[in-house]
Scaffold this motif. Structure first.
Motif, short mmCIF file in Angstrom:
data_model
loop_
_atom_site.label_atom_id
_atom_site.label_comp_id
_atom_site.label_asym_id
_atom_site.label_seq_id
_atom_site.Cartn_x
_atom_site.Cartn_y
_atom_site.Cartn_z
N ALA A 14 55.06 34.41 46.71
CA ALA A 14 55.64 35.63 47.27
C ALA A 14 56.56 36.33 46.26
O ALA A 14 56.54 37.56 46.15
N ARG A 15 57.36 35.56 45.52
CA ARG A 15 58.22 36.16 44.49
C ARG A 15 57.40 36.78 43.38
O ARG A 15 57.73 37.85 42.86
N THR A 16 56.30 36.14 42.99
CA THR A 16 55.43 36.67 41.94
C THR A 16 54.84 38.00 42.38
O THR A 16 54.82 38.96 41.62
N ARG A 17 54.36 38.06 43.60
CA ARG A 17 53.76 39.30 44.10
C ARG A 17 54.79 40.41 44.23
O ARG A 17 54.50 41.57 43.96
N ALA A 18 56.00 40.08 44.66
CA ALA A 18 57.03 41.10 44.84
C ALA A 18 57.50 41.68 43.51
O ALA A 18 57.83 42.86 43.43
N ALA A 19 57.53 40.88 42.45
CA ALA A 19 58.02 41.32 41.15
C ALA A 19 56.96 42.08 40.35
O ALA A 19 57.29 42.73 39.36
N ALA A 20 55.72 42.01 40.77
CA ALA A 20 54.63 42.60 39.99
C ALA A 20 54.58 44.12 40.13
O ALA A 20 54.80 44.67 41.20
N GLU A 21 54.31 44.77 39.01
CA GLU A 21 54.13 46.21 38.99
C GLU A 21 52.64 46.57 39.00
O GLU A 21 52.27 47.63 39.47
N TYR A 22 51.82 45.67 38.47
CA TYR A 22 50.39 45.93 38.32
C TYR A 22 49.60 44.76 38.90
O TYR A 22 50.00 43.61 38.79
N VAL A 23 48.45 45.10 39.51
CA VAL A 23 47.58 44.08 40.08
C VAL A 23 46.19 44.27 39.49
O VAL A 23 45.65 45.38 39.50
N VAL A 24 45.61 43.20 38.96
CA VAL A 24 44.25 43.24 38.43
C VAL A 24 43.30 42.99 39.59
O VAL A 24 43.41 41.98 40.28
N ARG A 25 42.38 43.94 39.82
CA ARG A 25 41.48 43.84 40.97
C ARG A 25 40.04 44.01 40.52
O ARG A 25 39.75 44.68 39.54
N SER A 26 39.15 43.40 41.26
CA SER A 26 37.72 43.54 41.02
C SER A 26 37.26 44.91 41.50
O SER A 26 37.77 45.43 42.50
N ILE A 27 36.30 45.49 40.80
CA ILE A 27 35.76 46.79 41.17
C ILE A 27 34.34 46.59 41.69
O ILE A 27 33.52 45.91 41.07
N THR A 28 34.04 47.21 42.84
CA THR A 28 32.71 47.09 43.44
C THR A 28 31.72 48.02 42.74
O THR A 28 32.10 48.84 41.90
N LYS A 29 30.45 47.91 43.12
CA LYS A 29 29.41 48.77 42.53
C LYS A 29 29.64 50.24 42.87
O LYS A 29 29.24 51.13 42.12
N ALA A 30 30.30 50.50 44.00
CA ALA A 30 30.60 51.88 44.41
C ALA A 30 31.76 52.47 43.63
O ALA A 30 32.05 53.66 43.75
N GLY A 31 32.46 51.65 42.85
CA GLY A 31 33.56 52.14 42.03
C GLY A 31 34.93 52.03 42.69
O GLY A 31 35.91 52.53 42.17
N ALA A 32 35.01 51.36 43.83
CA ALA A 32 36.29 51.18 44.53
C ALA A 32 36.80 49.76 44.29
O ALA A 32 36.03 48.87 43.92
N PHE A 33 38.08 49.57 44.52
CA PHE A 33 38.64 48.22 44.40
C PHE A 33 38.10 47.35 45.51
O PHE A 33 37.98 47.77 46.66
N SER A 34 37.81 46.11 45.19
CA SER A 34 37.32 45.15 46.16
C SER A 34 38.41 44.85 47.18
O SER A 34 39.61 44.89 46.88
N LYS A 35 38.00 44.52 48.40
CA LYS A 35 38.97 44.20 49.46
C LYS A 35 39.41 42.74 49.39
O LYS A 35 40.30 42.34 50.11
N MET A 36 38.79 41.97 48.50
CA MET A 36 39.15 40.57 48.37
C MET A 36 40.56 40.46 47.78
O MET A 36 40.92 41.19 46.85
N ALA A 37 41.36 39.57 48.32
CA ALA A 37 42.74 39.40 47.86
C ALA A 37 42.77 38.80 46.46
O ALA A 37 42.09 37.81 46.20
N PRO A 38 43.55 39.38 45.56
CA PRO A 38 43.66 38.82 44.21
C PRO A 38 44.46 37.52 44.21
O PRO A 38 45.28 37.28 45.09
N SER A 39 44.22 36.69 43.21
CA SER A 39 44.97 35.44 43.09
C SER A 39 46.37 35.72 42.57
O SER A 39 46.67 36.82 42.11
N GLN A 40 47.22 34.73 42.61
CA GLN A 40 48.59 34.93 42.15
C GLN A 40 48.65 35.22 40.66
O GLN A 40 49.61 35.80 40.18
#
Length: 71
Positions: A14-40
């Motif tokens: 929770a502290r890691t997520r709160a302090a983060a400014e940027y999140v690396v996310r998977s991109i779907t074939k449609a070009g949108a961010f995946s709805k899957m939750a990213p890891s810590q």
């Protein structure tokens, strides 16, 4: 004792997520961010760290694309 470790781990995540400014996310074939939750490990404080994480993930998964989501 095992339960205490789970609580500490959840608090650390929770502290890691709160302090983060940027999140690396998977991109779907449609070009949108995946709805899957990213890891810590996909939460980064700096843009440079997020770009390094994107390069690392794309080297491990050549068929997938990753992007940076600013919070």
């Amino acid at each position: 004792m095992n339960n205490d470790f789970r609580i500490l781990t959840a608090n650390r995540v929770a502290r890691t997520r709160a302090a983060a400014e940027y999140v690396v996310r998977s991109i779907t074939k449609a070009g949108a961010f995946s709805k899957m939750a990213p890891s810590q490990f996909d939460y980064c404080k700096t843009r440079e760290a997020a770009e390094e994480r994107v390069a690392y993930l794309e080297s491990l998964n050549p068929g997938r694309k990753f992007g940076i989501d600013e919070r």
